[in-house]
Design a protein around this motif. Structure first.
Motif, PDB file in Angstrom:
ATOM      1  N   PHE A 105       0.831  -1.203   0.000  1.00 20.30           N
ATOM      2  CA  PHE A 105       0.000   0.000   0.000  1.00 20.30           C
ATOM      3  C   PHE A 105       0.869   1.257   0.000  1.00 20.30           C
ATOM      4  CE2 PHE A 105      -1.899   3.437   2.497  1.00 20.30           C
ATOM      5  CZ  PHE A 105      -3.081   3.659   1.805  1.00 20.30           C
ATOM      6  N   LEU A 106       1.840   1.301   0.900  1.00 16.38           N
ATOM      7  CA  LEU A 106       2.696   2.476   1.013  1.00 16.38           C
ATOM      8  C   LEU A 106       3.532   2.686  -0.247  1.00 16.38           C
ATOM      9  CD1 LEU A 106       3.858   2.033   4.724  1.00 16.38           C
ATOM     10  CD2 LEU A 106       2.276   3.757   3.826  1.00 16.38           C
ATOM     11  N   GLN A 107       4.072   1.612  -0.785  1.00 19.84           N
ATOM     12  CA  GLN A 107       4.906   1.724  -1.983  1.00 19.84           C
ATOM     13  C   GLN A 107       4.093   2.166  -3.191  1.00 19.84           C
ATOM     14  OE1 GLN A 107       6.829  -2.098  -2.329  1.00 19.84           O
ATOM     15  NE2 GLN A 107       7.975  -1.836  -0.424  1.00 19.84           N
ATOM     16  N   HIS A 108       2.901   1.596  -3.353  1.00 19.39           N
ATOM     17  CA  HIS A 108       2.089   1.952  -4.516  1.00 19.39           C
ATOM     18  C   HIS A 108       1.506   3.356  -4.368  1.00 19.39           C
ATOM     19  CE1 HIS A 108       0.435   0.824  -8.322  1.00 19.39           C
ATOM     20  NE2 HIS A 108      -0.806   1.085  -7.948  1.00 19.39           N
ATOM     21  N   ALA A 109       1.187   3.741  -3.143  1.00 15.02           N
ATOM     22  CA  ALA A 109       0.694   5.108  -2.905  1.00 15.02           C
ATOM     23  C   ALA A 109       1.759   6.122  -3.300  1.00 15.02           C
ATOM     24  CB  ALA A 109       0.312   5.282  -1.440  1.00 15.02           C
ATOM     25  N   GLU A 110       3.009   5.824  -2.968  1.00 14.30           N
ATOM     26  CA  GLU A 110       4.111   6.723  -3.346  1.00 14.30           C
ATOM     27  C   GLU A 110       4.276   6.766  -4.861  1.00 14.30           C
ATOM     28  OE1 GLU A 110       8.892   7.377  -2.400  1.00 14.30           O
ATOM     29  OE2 GLU A 110       7.833   5.617  -1.636  1.00 14.30           O
ATOM     30  N   LYS A 111       4.166   5.604  -5.493  1.00 11.87           N
ATOM     31  CA  LYS A 111       4.288   5.547  -6.952  1.00 11.87           C
ATOM     32  C   LYS A 111       3.190   6.360  -7.634  1.00 11.87           C
ATOM     33  CE  LYS A 111       4.186   2.241 -10.800  1.00 11.87           C
ATOM     34  NZ  LYS A 111       4.061   0.795 -11.170  1.00 11.87           N
ATOM     35  N   LEU A 112       1.979   6.331  -7.064  1.00 16.33           N
ATOM     36  CA  LEU A 112       0.862   7.078  -7.639  1.00 16.33           C
ATOM     37  C   LEU A 112       0.894   8.558  -7.259  1.00 16.33           C
ATOM     38  CD1 LEU A 112      -2.054   4.534  -7.004  1.00 16.33           C
ATOM     39  CD2 LEU A 112      -0.923   5.016  -9.185  1.00 16.33           C
ATOM     40  N   GLY A 113       1.777   8.937  -6.353  1.00 18.72           N
ATOM     41  CA  GLY A 113       1.886  10.332  -5.953  1.00 18.72           C
ATOM     42  C   GLY A 113       0.748  10.810  -5.086  1.00 18.72           C
ATOM     43  N   LEU A 114       0.192   9.904  -4.247  1.00 19.66           N
ATOM     44  CA  LEU A 114      -0.909  10.314  -3.382  1.00 19.66           C
ATOM     45  C   LEU A 114      -0.430  11.331  -2.360  1.00 19.66           C
ATOM     46  CD1 LEU A 114      -2.857   7.000  -2.681  1.00 19.66           C
ATOM     47  CD2 LEU A 114      -3.056   8.594  -4.585  1.00 19.66           C
ATOM     48  N   SER A 115      -1.229  12.344  -2.126  1.00 18.17           N
ATOM     49  CA  SER A 115      -0.848  13.411  -1.204  1.00 18.17           C
ATOM     50  C   SER A 115      -0.857  12.949   0.243  1.00 18.17           C
ATOM     51  CB  SER A 115      -1.804  14.598  -1.365  1.00 18.17           C
ATOM     52  OG  SER A 115      -3.149  14.191  -1.129  1.00 18.17           O
ATOM     53  N   ALA A 116      -1.661  11.927   0.545  1.00 22.56           N
ATOM     54  CA  ALA A 116      -1.709  11.378   1.908  1.00 22.56           C
ATOM     55  C   ALA A 116      -2.032   9.893   1.824  1.00 22.56           C
ATOM     56  CB  ALA A 116      -2.771  12.095   2.749  1.00 22.56           C
ATOM     57  N   ALA A 117      -1.284   9.083   2.594  1.00 24.23           N
ATOM     58  CA  ALA A 117      -1.523   7.643   2.640  1.00 24.23           C
ATOM     59  C   ALA A 117      -1.241   7.148   4.058  1.00 24.23           C
ATOM     60  CB  ALA A 117      -0.647   6.920   1.625  1.00 24.23           C
ATOM     61  N   PRO A 118      -1.968   7.662   5.046  1.00 22.23           N
ATOM     62  CA  PRO A 118      -1.717   7.274   6.433  1.00 22.23           C
ATOM     63  C   PRO A 118      -2.167   5.845   6.712  1.00 22.23           C
ATOM     64  CG  PRO A 118      -3.682   8.628   6.304  1.00 22.23           C
ATOM     65  CD  PRO A 118      -3.069   8.627   4.928  1.00 22.23           C
ATOM     66  N   VAL A 119      -1.539   5.215   7.701  1.00 19.40           N
ATOM     67  CA  VAL A 119      -1.856   3.837   8.082  1.00 19.40           C
ATOM     68  C   VAL A 119      -2.129   3.774   9.576  1.00 19.40           C
ATOM     69  CG1 VAL A 119      -0.981   1.468   8.244  1.00 19.40           C
ATOM     70  CG2 VAL A 119      -0.453   2.850   6.224  1.00 19.40           C
ATOM     71  N   ALA A 120      -3.169   3.044   9.956  1.00 14.35           N
ATOM     72  CA  ALA A 120      -3.457   2.760  11.368  1.00 14.35           C
ATOM     73  C   ALA A 120      -3.692   1.260  11.499  1.00 14.35           C
ATOM     74  CB  ALA A 120      -4.681   3.534  11.845  1.00 14.35           C
ATOM     75  N   SER A 121      -3.176   0.657  12.556  1.00 17.57           N
ATOM     76  CA  SER A 121      -3.306  -0.789  12.751  1.00 17.57           C
ATOM     77  C   SER A 121      -4.440  -1.117  13.712  1.00 17.57           C
ATOM     78  CB  SER A 121      -1.997  -1.373  13.296  1.00 17.57           C
ATOM     79  OG  SER A 121      -0.943  -1.207  12.374  1.00 17.57           O
ATOM     80  N   GLY A 122      -5.040  -2.274  13.501  1.00 16.74           N
ATOM     81  CA  GLY A 122      -6.104  -2.741  14.384  1.00 16.74           C
ATOM     82  C   GLY A 122      -6.293  -4.231  14.225  1.00 16.74           C
ATOM     83  N   ASP A 123      -6.945  -4.872  15.175  1.00 15.30           N
ATOM     84  CA  ASP A 123      -7.263  -6.294  15.047  1.00 15.30           C
ATOM     85  C   ASP A 123      -8.154  -6.519  13.831  1.00 15.30           C
ATOM     86  OD1 ASP A 123      -5.824  -6.945  17.312  1.00 15.30           O
ATOM     87  OD2 ASP A 123      -7.560  -6.797  18.650  1.00 15.30           O
TER      88      ASP A 123
END
Length: 345
Positions: free
Chosen positions: A205-223
């Motif tokens: 997700f993070l790598q592809h978001a960077e490739k697409l030039g997304l302005s924001a790609a935050p991540v939060a973890s959960g069960d």
């Protein structure tokens, strides 16, 4: 990779006890028609104990005493992801003449070696393990045991027994769709840290978001639960200093998380998909009956369960196949939870 111990064979026990293989087999299987001296019987049992010999259930099956049963260990029976996986395993096992049993590998249960004993005592022929995680006591037990087993959905590095899917591709599929609709700020609800498929999905997700030039790609973890989806969504949707919502779309790691995220969005007074689009990972019939119906990335869970059974049966028969990646790619299932930013279709 830790080398697997060599299983003591019937011939080894016979050599140690100074008797024939047939005598060892009859003594250890408790044949009532066997007539041997008590000291001979004791010598056989002592030799078997000293060598750590356990009758292989496959070999016992040739004598009519085999179980032809496999055990699928899952981390949580409440997780709908494992329903389809278990169906694939069950159906494939039936085709091969086996029965697939289902067991929940909850925390603490494995410490007593009960799953190992399932095989060692001939109750099942092998284990399908979907609950492997770093530090799991069962992994250490299996390194010291010849129990036939494979890992599915959660790989163990260097084991040569992993049956997995292209989970990284699921992130690419979800992001490409959202990006194509105009979303430039997409948040991801990942699973708990340290879980192999969740980590792979997050990194993709993070790598592809960077490739697409997304302005924001935050991540939060959960069960991988509804509650996990609620708490992670609330983190990702927390308004910024200007009072605006920081993302326009969410992509979750599980269907249950997506259901929780949708509840959190509504509790915040936001609309789906007009304010926030949602894409869930894994597809179940219930996804089509949510409000709105949930867009998902369908993973080949049925195929995964079937492939794991193929790999385990091959291992039981002495022809291990090594690591396997199910070739079926993730598939986007379009429903009503996704729209262009601002709610346009």
């Amino acid at each position: 990779m830790t080398e697997q111990p060599v299983r003591a064979r019937l011939v080894d026990v016979a050599r140690e006890a100074g008797v024939s293989k047939a005598t060892v087999s009859k003594v250890l299987n408790g044949r009532p028609d066997l007539s041997v001296r008590p000291e001979t019987r004791q010598r056989v049992h002592e030799a078997a104990e000293a060598l750590g010999y356990r009758p292989h259930s496959g070999a016992r099956g040739l004598a009519g005493a085999g179980t032809h049963a496999l055990a699928l260990l899952v981390p949580a029976l409440a997780n709908p992801t494992y329903v389809t996986m278990a169906r694939g395993a069950y159906q494939r096992a039936r085709e091969l003449g086996y029965l697939s049993l289902l067991a929940e590998d909850f925390d603490g249960q494995e410490a007593d070696g009960s799953f190992n004993d399932l095989v060692q005592h001939g109750h099942v022929d092998g284990l399908l393990i979907a609950s492997a995680r770093p530090g799991h006591p069962l992994l250490d037990a299996l390194n010291r045991s010849p129990v036939p087993h494979v890992f599915l959905n959660r790989s163990v590095e260097g084991s040569g027994r992993n049956v997995t899917m292209d989970v990284a591709r699921s992130s690419v599929t979800a992001l490409d769709h959202l990006h194509g609709l105009g979303h430039r700020a997409v948040g991801h609800i990942a699973g708990p840290p340290g879980i192999a498929p969740s980590e792979a999905r997050k990194q993709a997700f993070l790598q592809h978001a960077e490739k697409l030039g997304l302005s924001a790609a935050p991540v939060a973890s959960g069960d991988f639960t509804e509650e996990g989806g609620v708490s992670a969504a609330l983190q990702l949707l927390r308004p910024g200093a200007d009072g605006t919502t920081p993302v326009t779309a969410l992509y979750t790691s599980s269907l249950a998380q997506a259901i929780g995220a949708m509840a959190a969005i509504r509790d915040l007074g936001l609309r789906i998909p007009e304010d926030i689009s949602v894409v869930g990972n894994d597809d179940m019939p219930v996804a089509g009956h949510l409000s709105p119906p949930l867009t998902t990335v369908a993973m080949p869970l049925y195929e995964l369960g079937a492939a794991a059974v193929d790999a385990l049966v091959a291992a039981i028969q002495g022809t291990p196949q090594g690591d396997i990646v199910v070739p079926t790619e993730p598939r986007l299932v379009l429903r009503g939870s996704v729209a262009r930013p601002g709610g346009t279709s």
